[in-house]
Design a protein around this motif. Structure first.
Motif, PDB file in Angstrom:
ATOM      1  N   ASN A  35       0.806  -1.215   0.000  1.00 55.10           N
ATOM      2  CA  ASN A  35       0.000   0.000   0.000  1.00 55.10           C
ATOM      3  C   ASN A  35       0.843   1.270   0.000  1.00 55.10           C
ATOM      4  OD1 ASN A  35       0.952  -0.429   2.616  1.00 55.10           O
ATOM      5  ND2 ASN A  35      -0.824   0.550   3.568  1.00 55.10           N
ATOM      6  N   GLN A  36       2.164   1.154   0.220  1.00 53.97           N
ATOM      7  CA  GLN A  36       2.987   2.345   0.402  1.00 53.97           C
ATOM      8  C   GLN A  36       4.453   2.014   0.154  1.00 53.97           C
ATOM      9  OE1 GLN A  36       2.190   3.272   4.530  1.00 53.97           O
ATOM     10  NE2 GLN A  36       3.344   1.536   5.278  1.00 53.97           N
ATOM     11  N   TYR A  37       5.261   3.059   0.029  1.00 50.41           N
ATOM     12  CA  TYR A  37       6.705   2.863  -0.076  1.00 50.41           C
ATOM     13  C   TYR A  37       7.401   4.065   0.541  1.00 50.41           C
ATOM     14  CZ  TYR A  37       6.547   6.100  -4.074  1.00 50.41           C
ATOM     15  OH  TYR A  37       6.349   7.191  -4.869  1.00 50.41           O
ATOM     16  N   VAL A  38       8.663   3.904   0.882  1.00 51.30           N
ATOM     17  CA  VAL A  38       9.445   4.971   1.479  1.00 51.30           C
ATOM     18  C   VAL A  38      10.332   5.600   0.416  1.00 51.30           C
ATOM     19  CG1 VAL A  38      11.167   5.590   3.228  1.00 51.30           C
ATOM     20  CG2 VAL A  38       9.423   3.865   3.743  1.00 51.30           C
ATOM     21  N   ASP A  39      10.192   6.911   0.255  1.00 54.33           N
ATOM     22  CA  ASP A  39      11.013   7.678  -0.678  1.00 54.33           C
ATOM     23  C   ASP A  39      12.049   8.435   0.139  1.00 54.33           C
ATOM     24  OD1 ASP A  39      12.080   9.115  -2.750  1.00 54.33           O
ATOM     25  OD2 ASP A  39      10.344  10.419  -3.038  1.00 54.33           O
ATOM     26  N   ARG A  40      13.303   8.028   0.038  1.00 55.09           N
ATOM     27  CA  ARG A  40      14.373   8.644   0.811  1.00 55.09           C
ATOM     28  C   ARG A  40      15.017   9.764  -0.001  1.00 55.09           C
ATOM     29  NH1 ARG A  40      14.659   5.106   4.952  1.00 55.09           N
ATOM     30  NH2 ARG A  40      14.124   2.940   4.488  1.00 55.09           N
ATOM     31  N   GLY A  41      15.029  10.974   0.558  1.00 54.94           N
ATOM     32  CA  GLY A  41      15.588  12.121  -0.144  1.00 54.94           C
ATOM     33  C   GLY A  41      16.236  13.100   0.815  1.00 54.94           C
ATOM     34  N   PHE A  42      16.699  14.217   0.265  1.00 56.27           N
ATOM     35  CA  PHE A  42      17.411  15.183   1.103  1.00 56.27           C
ATOM     36  C   PHE A  42      16.495  15.867   2.108  1.00 56.27           C
ATOM     37  CE2 PHE A  42      15.811  17.667  -2.435  1.00 56.27           C
ATOM     38  CZ  PHE A  42      15.466  18.882  -1.876  1.00 56.27           C
ATOM     39  N   ARG A  43      15.195  15.809   1.879  1.00 54.11           N
ATOM     40  CA  ARG A  43      14.241  16.380   2.835  1.00 54.11           C
ATOM     41  C   ARG A  43      13.823  15.376   3.901  1.00 54.11           C
ATOM     42  NH1 ARG A  43      10.019  19.902  -0.915  1.00 54.11           N
ATOM     43  NH2 ARG A  43      11.560  21.372  -1.756  1.00 54.11           N
ATOM     44  N   GLY A  44      14.424  14.195   3.856  1.00 59.22           N
ATOM     45  CA  GLY A  44      14.073  13.159   4.816  1.00 59.22           C
ATOM     46  C   GLY A  44      13.270  12.057   4.161  1.00 59.22           C
ATOM     47  N   ASP A  45      12.847  11.086   4.947  1.00 58.06           N
ATOM     48  CA  ASP A  45      12.086   9.954   4.433  1.00 58.06           C
ATOM     49  C   ASP A  45      10.612  10.333   4.279  1.00 58.06           C
ATOM     50  OD1 ASP A  45      14.413   8.570   4.532  1.00 58.06           O
ATOM     51  OD2 ASP A  45      13.845   7.256   6.196  1.00 58.06           O
ATOM     52  N   MET A  46      10.086  10.086   3.093  1.00 58.02           N
ATOM     53  CA  MET A  46       8.669  10.316   2.824  1.00 58.02           C
ATOM     54  C   MET A  46       7.973   8.970   2.661  1.00 58.02           C
ATOM     55  SD  MET A  46       7.814  13.581   2.622  1.00 58.02           S
ATOM     56  CE  MET A  46       8.606  15.189   2.425  1.00 58.02           C
ATOM     57  N   LEU A  47       6.886   8.775   3.379  1.00 57.69           N
ATOM     58  CA  LEU A  47       6.073   7.582   3.217  1.00 57.69           C
ATOM     59  C   LEU A  47       4.989   7.926   2.206  1.00 57.69           C
ATOM     60  CD1 LEU A  47       5.637   4.680   4.218  1.00 57.69           C
ATOM     61  CD2 LEU A  47       4.094   5.606   5.966  1.00 57.69           C
ATOM     62  N   VAL A  48       5.005   7.255   1.067  1.00 59.03           N
ATOM     63  CA  VAL A  48       4.136   7.604  -0.062  1.00 59.03           C
ATOM     64  C   VAL A  48       3.138   6.481  -0.307  1.00 59.03           C
ATOM     65  CG1 VAL A  48       4.079   8.315  -2.481  1.00 59.03           C
ATOM     66  CG2 VAL A  48       6.076   8.865  -1.062  1.00 59.03           C
ATOM     67  N   SER A  49       1.874   6.840  -0.480  1.00 63.93           N
ATOM     68  CA  SER A  49       0.833   5.852  -0.739  1.00 63.93           C
ATOM     69  C   SER A  49       0.861   5.408  -2.195  1.00 63.93           C
ATOM     70  CB  SER A  49      -0.544   6.433  -0.414  1.00 63.93           C
ATOM     71  OG  SER A  49      -1.570   5.545  -0.807  1.00 63.93           O
ATOM     72  N   ARG A  50       0.640   4.119  -2.422  1.00 64.07           N
ATOM     73  CA  ARG A  50       0.450   3.606  -3.774  1.00 64.07           C
ATOM     74  C   ARG A  50      -1.030   3.659  -4.172  1.00 64.07           C
ATOM     75  NH1 ARG A  50       5.234   0.824  -5.109  1.00 64.07           N
ATOM     76  NH2 ARG A  50       6.365  -0.033  -3.324  1.00 64.07           N
ATOM     77  N   MET A  51      -1.906   3.903  -3.201  1.00 63.50           N
ATOM     78  CA  MET A  51      -3.339   3.846  -3.440  1.00 63.50           C
ATOM     79  C   MET A  51      -3.943   5.221  -3.727  1.00 63.50           C
ATOM     80  SD  MET A  51      -3.431   0.627  -2.900  1.00 63.50           S
ATOM     81  CE  MET A  51      -5.191   0.378  -3.047  1.00 63.50           C
ATOM     82  N   LYS A  52      -3.411   6.236  -3.066  1.00 65.84           N
ATOM     83  CA  LYS A  52      -3.929   7.593  -3.173  1.00 65.84           C
ATOM     84  C   LYS A  52      -2.755   8.554  -3.346  1.00 65.84           C
ATOM     85  CE  LYS A  52      -8.346   6.653  -1.990  1.00 65.84           C
ATOM     86  NZ  LYS A  52      -9.542   7.000  -2.774  1.00 65.84           N
ATOM     87  N   PRO A  53      -2.980   9.747  -3.899  1.00 65.99           N
ATOM     88  CA  PRO A  53      -1.888  10.694  -4.122  1.00 65.99           C
ATOM     89  C   PRO A  53      -1.525  11.484  -2.863  1.00 65.99           C
ATOM     90  CG  PRO A  53      -3.919  11.615  -4.949  1.00 65.99           C
ATOM     91  CD  PRO A  53      -4.251  10.225  -4.469  1.00 65.99           C
TER      92      PRO A  53
END
Length: 204
Positions: A44-62
């Motif tokens: 349902n989600q994935y972690v996007d690691r970037g310079f602003r920190g870790d973002m938990l992003v939904s695969r189901m909703k934007p």
């Protein structure tokens, strides 16, 4: 416990017995109508690691939420069987789920009315209401209209404190729910409010 959506459909309980011991109680009645997606993986989600920190992003909703220090993604279905986002901070005993629902799937009304519907569903899963719900001063989350309540109730004989926020984002209502054992509500209050404010549109 099961919740009923505005459209009258029922949600099955999603809490595992092992997690109840960690204080994960009472968040399986959030009023969603979509089919469970849980399979023990992060579908349902994935972690996007970037310079602003870790973002938990939904695969189901934007939508996404920034994971502050101590927070990590939870496996799909760990906290709620229809969550778009789910995370926890085990060191501080705090838990977060985000669940979205299209406005066409709920009864007609404004965000205030829908927030009250969700709140009644949540409280319907309580063994006992510990204290009257309290409206906070929050009116926006990440620039979107929001209605936020502090709610305290006993679930499976365990007192739990919730911060329940309904966010209106385009054609969707999102419930952003953070909870902790009631005895930790004061210690965790600022952190619960802070992680709620990290919820945002994934496209912004």
């Amino acid at each position: 416990m099961a919740g009923v959506t505005g459209a009258g459909r029922r949600v099955q309980p999603a809490l595992a017995a092992g997690l109840v011991a960690l204080g994960l109680v009472g968040c399986n009645t959030l009023g969603l109508s979509r089919s469970p997606q849980g399979n023990g993986e992060m579908s349902n989600q994935y972690v996007d690691r970037g310079f602003r920190g870790d973002m938990l992003v939904s695969r189901m909703k934007p939508v996404r939420v920034r994971l502050q220090n101590g927070w990590q993604a939870a496996p799909t279905g760990t906290l709620h069987n229809s969550a778009d986002l789910e995370a926890y901070n085990l060191d501080e005993n705090m838990f977060l789920v985000v669940v979205g629902e299209n406005r066409d799937a709920v009864s007609p009304g404004n965000i205030e009315e829908q927030a009250n519907v969700y709140l009644q569903i949540l409280k319907g899963g309580f063994d006992q209401v510990i204290a009257n719900q309290a409206r906070t001063g929050v009116e926006r989350v990440s620039s979107f209209p929001a209605v936020q309540y502090e709610v305290r109730g006993s679930v499976s004989q365990r007192p739990v404190a919730y911060l329940h926020t309904t966010v209106e984002m385009g054609e969707e209502y999102y419930q952003v729910v953070v909870w902790t054992p009631d005895e930790l509500r004061m210690a965790n209050a600022d952190a619960m409010r802070a992680v709620t404010q990290e919820f945002r549109d994934a496209q912004l």
